[in-house]
Design an enzyme around this catalytic site. Sequence first.
Site, PDB file in Angstrom:
ATOM      1  N   ARG A 200       2.668  -6.414   9.488  1.00  0.00           N
ATOM      2  CA  ARG A 200       1.346  -5.602   9.933  1.00  0.00           C
ATOM      3  C   ARG A 200       2.371  -5.187  11.257  1.00  0.00           C
ATOM      4  NH1 ARG A 200      -4.015  -7.631   7.361  1.00  0.00           N
ATOM      5  NH2 ARG A 200      -3.562  -6.267   5.314  1.00  0.00           N
TER       6      ARG A 200
ATOM      7  N   THR B 237      -5.744  -7.656  10.215  1.00  0.00           N
ATOM      8  CA  THR B 237      -5.880  -6.054   9.792  1.00  0.00           C
ATOM      9  C   THR B 237      -5.073  -4.520  10.754  1.00  0.00           C
ATOM     10  OG1 THR B 237      -7.489  -7.112   9.242  1.00  0.00           O
ATOM     11  CG2 THR B 237      -7.416  -5.087   8.757  1.00  0.00           C
TER      12      THR B 237
ATOM     13  N   ASN C 161      -2.174  -0.313   7.079  1.00  0.00           N
ATOM     14  CA  ASN C 161      -1.226  -1.728   7.844  1.00  0.00           C
ATOM     15  C   ASN C 161      -0.652  -1.857   6.307  1.00  0.00           C
ATOM     16  OD1 ASN C 161      -3.104  -2.084   5.849  1.00  0.00           O
ATOM     17  ND2 ASN C 161      -4.953  -3.310   7.150  1.00  0.00           N
TER      18      ASN C 161
ATOM     19  N   PHE D 172     -15.566   2.733   6.544  1.00  0.00           N
ATOM     20  CA  PHE D 172     -14.310   3.978   7.153  1.00  0.00           C
ATOM     21  C   PHE D 172     -13.760   3.825   4.897  1.00  0.00           C
ATOM     22  CE2 PHE D 172     -13.994  -0.616   8.110  1.00  0.00           C
ATOM     23  CZ  PHE D 172     -13.196  -1.554   6.717  1.00  0.00           C
TER      24      PHE D 172
ATOM     25  N   GLU E 217      -9.795 -10.303  -7.630  1.00  0.00           N
ATOM     26  CA  GLU E 217      -8.526  -9.311  -7.160  1.00  0.00           C
ATOM     27  C   GLU E 217      -7.735  -9.887  -8.338  1.00  0.00           C
ATOM     28  OE1 GLU E 217      -8.250  -9.247  -3.307  1.00  0.00           O
ATOM     29  OE2 GLU E 217     -10.002  -8.647  -3.071  1.00  0.00           O
TER      30      GLU E 217
ATOM     31  N   HIS F 279      -1.969  -5.851   1.297  1.00  0.00           N
ATOM     32  CA  HIS F 279      -2.894  -6.340   1.293  1.00  0.00           C
ATOM     33  C   HIS F 279      -2.997  -7.383   0.608  1.00  0.00           C
ATOM     34  CE1 HIS F 279      -6.882  -6.948  -0.472  1.00  0.00           C
ATOM     35  NE2 HIS F 279      -6.683  -7.799  -1.170  1.00  0.00           N
TER      36      HIS F 279
ATOM     37  N   ARG G 123      -1.909 -14.315   4.455  1.00  0.00           N
ATOM     38  CA  ARG G 123      -2.681 -13.618   5.271  1.00  0.00           C
ATOM     39  C   ARG G 123      -1.570 -13.999   7.066  1.00  0.00           C
ATOM     40  NH1 ARG G 123      -6.665 -10.772   3.960  1.00  0.00           N
ATOM     41  NH2 ARG G 123      -7.657 -10.797   6.311  1.00  0.00           N
TER      42      ARG G 123
ATOM     43  N   TYR H 251     -12.621  -2.276  -3.827  1.00  0.00           N
ATOM     44  CA  TYR H 251     -12.419  -2.938  -2.331  1.00  0.00           C
ATOM     45  C   TYR H 251     -14.725  -2.908  -2.728  1.00  0.00           C
ATOM     46  CZ  TYR H 251      -8.292  -2.259  -0.133  1.00  0.00           C
ATOM     47  OH  TYR H 251      -7.114  -2.198   0.598  1.00  0.00           O
TER      48      TYR H 251
ATOM     49  N   LYS I 145       1.136  -1.790  -0.050  1.00  0.00           N
ATOM     50  CA  LYS I 145       0.557  -0.107   0.048  1.00  0.00           C
ATOM     51  C   LYS I 145       0.602   1.133   0.163  1.00  0.00           C
ATOM     52  CE  LYS I 145      -3.800  -2.543   2.145  1.00  0.00           C
ATOM     53  NZ  LYS I 145      -5.171  -1.966   3.004  1.00  0.00           N
TER      54      LYS I 145
HETATM   55  P1  DAT Z   1      -7.761  -7.051   5.901  1.00  0.00           P
HETATM   56  O1  DAT Z   1      -6.893  -5.654   5.128  1.00  0.00           O
HETATM   57  O2  DAT Z   1      -6.966  -7.446   7.044  1.00  0.00           O
HETATM   58  O3  DAT Z   1      -8.400  -7.926   4.584  1.00  0.00           O
HETATM   59  P2  DAT Z   1     -10.393  -5.910   5.938  1.00  0.00           P
HETATM   60  O4  DAT Z   1     -10.852  -6.682   4.336  1.00  0.00           O
HETATM   61  O5  DAT Z   1     -11.580  -5.922   6.917  1.00  0.00           O
HETATM   62  O6  DAT Z   1      -8.862  -6.436   5.960  1.00  0.00           O
HETATM   63  O7  DAT Z   1     -10.697  -4.361   4.948  1.00  0.00           O
HETATM   64  C1  DAT Z   1      -9.878  -3.865   4.665  1.00  0.00           C
HETATM   65  C2  DAT Z   1      -9.302  -2.571   4.700  1.00  0.00           C
HETATM   66  O8  DAT Z   1     -10.111  -1.732   5.455  1.00  0.00           O
HETATM   67  C3  DAT Z   1      -8.089  -2.979   5.826  1.00  0.00           C
HETATM   68  O9  DAT Z   1      -6.651  -3.655   5.136  1.00  0.00           O
HETATM   69  C4  DAT Z   1      -8.078  -1.984   6.082  1.00  0.00           C
HETATM   70  C5  DAT Z   1      -9.054  -0.956   6.427  1.00  0.00           C
HETATM   71  N1  DAT Z   1      -9.849  -1.218   7.538  1.00  0.00           N
HETATM   72  C6  DAT Z   1     -11.051  -2.110   7.992  1.00  0.00           C
HETATM   73  N2  DAT Z   1     -11.067  -2.075   9.078  1.00  0.00           N
HETATM   74  C7  DAT Z   1     -11.020  -0.838   9.636  1.00  0.00           C
HETATM   75  C8  DAT Z   1     -11.227  -0.041  10.401  1.00  0.00           C
HETATM   76  N3  DAT Z   1     -12.201  -0.252  11.841  1.00  0.00           N
HETATM   77  N4  DAT Z   1     -11.191   1.445  10.298  1.00  0.00           N
HETATM   78  C9  DAT Z   1     -10.457   2.285   9.294  1.00  0.00           C
HETATM   79  N5  DAT Z   1     -10.066   1.525   8.075  1.00  0.00           N
HETATM   80  C10 DAT Z   1     -10.404  -0.060   8.256  1.00  0.00           C
HETATM   81 MG    MG Z   2      -9.420  -7.684   3.411  1.00  0.00          MG
END
Ligand code: DAT
Ligand code: MG
Length: 152
Positions: free
Chosen positions: A102, A91, A112, A57, A126, A115, A85, A49, A9
């Site tokens: 992370r 996350t 973080n 968010f 994806e 991805h 992962r 996304y 990222k």
């Molecule tokens: P991951 O990237 O671990 O698969 P995710 O799919 O739940 O996590 O979320 C996608 C992205 O969105 C994540 O990398 C960062 C952002 N994100 C997730 N939860 C968040 C939150 N509570 N506040 C802000 N950003 C968030």
């Molecule tokens: Mg995800």
Amino acid sequence: MERTLSIVKPDGIKKGLIGEVIRRFEAGGLNVIALKMIKMTKEQAEGFYQVHKNKPFFNSLTSFMSSGPVVVMVIEGEEAIKRNRELMGATDPREAGKGTIRKDFASDVEKNIVHGSDSPETARWEIDYFFPEEELFEYENPPCLPDGHRGG
Ligand code: DAT
Ligand code: MG
């Protein structure tokens, strides 16, 4: 053999972690079979996304993901989705395990560093979002040496 999509990222690029992320994948037995640097438009990040479009968010996340260049990669290996992962960690970096990308480098739940796809279906979708089939290059590796580098 399984494939998954990884993205370094914008925060990972700014922190100089492209090589470190790739090193961890290779040392972890995963092959990088496609790679490019791109800068997503806001629309492209929103498309990528879209599963999160109703989350509070979403706007902040897609603004961040289109704020600077990213490195998108396809990585391949046995249980690549799960393995990737594990290497990334949770996350939220505060919940990420010791020695994960992370935990070691992320500043908060949004910024973080990386991805990674979360299932075979999303991985396929994806990968297809960024790469045509002819940009994927499979290859075999000799076993890893004890220091994490590969022989051959
Ligand atoms: P991951 O990237 O671990 O698969 P995710 O799919 O739940 O996590 O979320 C996608 C992205 O969105 C994540 O990398 C960062 C952002 N994100 C997730 N939860 C968040 C939150 N509570 N506040 C802000 N950003 C968030
Ligand atoms: Mg995800």
